[in-house]
Design a protein around this motif. Structure first.
Motif: not given
Length: 477
Positions: A173-180
């Protein structure tokens, strides 16, 4: 004992996890349908929920009240111990500190023991990419045929350093940076519960500083809150505490860029230096500001990208320059040179004359020469003085220049030695204002052209003493 905000507000249910909705949905379905894998690989940048999700899986598997479920009760002994980090069947290993084969062999020796309290033993190996090659090989054999009562969850920020054979045995599972918006919602909720008064501008500043990491964002929020206890936090306060350039300052500098004022730009940078602002960091923040304004549509895309490119080109080219003020001047000059694209319609003085050489009596347009090269030479010192007052950089660029010849409405200016100065004067930023000065002093509409030695096939002016020229230009300064 004080508990940091990040630990205090660590998600206790899957619903509290910010972002990663697709990953969370899949993990919840796996728990609710008891279709769990024996090994998971959670990849992504720091502070985006990898370890938190791993602990929630541990709670979902071992909850004593609700059974295997995506909604653990958070009330039973197992749930509470997992929250506190002392559940005996949840083993967390920091691969950065325990990266050798001995630690993995010890894990292999204990893995066959059944869980003491829960249904399954959960092994979370954080920063798994830090394991040695030998440790990876030992772990591989364990992952091939793990006991039914064991689940491995590997977490990493650098999956490319993990053996492909390890990755192939895990559900990845590839987690990503969160949006504003995702981070803002979480921070706003924390501020409301902690009675922290803060404006949206501050939350945006915190988000930018966090790089999309929820953990970093909450830690920064706590630092800002502690530095401004008992008062409403403004964007200016947050920027000062974090140590980044305020948007007001960046906007002021951009206004100077739009105004094409080199003098004001130099004064602005001088004030930054006096106030001990890191000039290099200021320009990096300025590039980010331009990116955001371009994204919002406040700056044309081509113009915004050009400013960003000019900024980083200059920073990279002069990154070893110790005098950061000088670096600032170079960046400023390059931005102005490349951004200012003035268009001027040159109106020539025209007279109507009769063309008697043709059979038809038609009228044609002819240009009337109104000044000689000797006239321009006589006014040259006055022209240089006005130019010097208009832009200080004309001092250097015109010290090697002299009026060469007039051809119709075209004035040719020669350069003896300095080809760089000639190239600079050909840019709109320098040529157009200087052309206006020449036209004003000579009361003409002369159009300027610049020639270097290799460019002209005309007789050069006699060589004169360069030192005398420079002294005359600077009026003895």
């Amino acid at each position: 004992m004080h508990m940091t905000l990040y630990r205090k507000y660590r998600p206790k249910t899957f619903e509290e996890v910010a972002g990663e909705s697709d990953i969370i949905k899949t993990l919840k379905n796996s728990l609710d349908n008891n279709k769990l894998a024996h090994a998971y690989l959670f990849n992504g940048p720091r502070g985006v929920g990898k370890t938190t999700s791993a602990r929630l899986i541990a709670k979902g598997v071992n909850c004593l009240k609700n059974g295997i479920s995506s909604t653990p009760c958070n009330e039973c002994e197992a749930c509470k111990e997992i929250d506190r980090g002392n559940f005996i069947d949840l083993i967390e290993i920091d691969a950065a500190s325990n990266r050798g084969i001995d630690e993995i062999r010890e894990l292999k020796d204990k893995i066959n023991y059944r869980p003491s309290k829960g249904r399954k033993k959960i092994y979370i190996i954080d920063e798994v990419h830090m394991l040695t090659k030998e440790a990876f090989n030992a772990l591989l054999k364990t992952l091939e045929e793990p006991p039914e009562h064991v689940i491995f969850i590997l977490a990493t920020t650098e999956p490319d350093k993990i053996l492909p054979t390890i990755i192939s045995r895990c559900q990845r599972y590839d987690f990503k940076t969160l949006s504003y918006q995702e981070i803002k919602n979480k921070l706003s909720d924390i501020c409301e519960k902690e009675n922290i008064k803060i404006d949206d501008g501050s939350l945006e500043v915190i988000y930018e500083a966090s790089g999309g990491s929820m953990r970093d964002a909450i830690s920064i929020l706590e630092r800002v809150a502690v530095s401004n206890l008992g008062q409403e936090i403004t964007e200016e306060d947050a920027s000062k505490t974090i140590g980044i350039t305020s948007k007001n300052l960046l906007q002021n500098f951009y206004d100077i860029i739009k105004g094409n004022s080199l003098q004001k730009g130099v004064e602005f940078l001088e004030n930054l230096w006096i106030e001990s602002v890191d000039i290099e960091k200021f320009f990096k923040d300025f590039a980010k500001f331009i990116k955001d304004e371009t994204y919002k549509g406040n700056i044309e895309i081509e113009k915004g990208l050009k400013i960003i490119g000019d900024t980083f080109d200059s920073l990279n080219k002069f990154k070893y320059e110790e005098d950061k003020r000088l670096l600032g001047y170079v960046v400023l000059n390059n931005i102005l040179n490349n951004q200012i694209k003035l268009k001027e319609e040159v109106i020539y003085k025209e007279v109507v004359v009769e063309n008697k050489n043709t059979e038809q009596e038609n009228k044609v347009i002819a240009k009337e020469p109104s000044i000689t090269i000797e006239d321009v030479k006589g006014k040259w010192n006055e022209i240089l003085k006005l130019a010097k007052n208009e832009k200080p950089t004309y001092r250097a660029f015109l010290s090697d220049a002299f009026p060469l010849k007039i051809d119709g409405e075209n004035l040719y200016i020669g350069f003896r030695e300095n080809e760089f100065s000639k190239e600079q004067m050909e840019t709109d930023y320098y040529n157009i204002p200087f052309q206006e000065i020449v036209q004003k002093v000579t009361n003409t509409k002369l159009k300027l052209h610049y020639l270097f030695k290799k460019d002209r096939n005309i007789v050069e002016k006699k060589k004169e003493n360069m030192t005398q020229d420079i002294v005359a230009y600077f009026s003895g300064e």
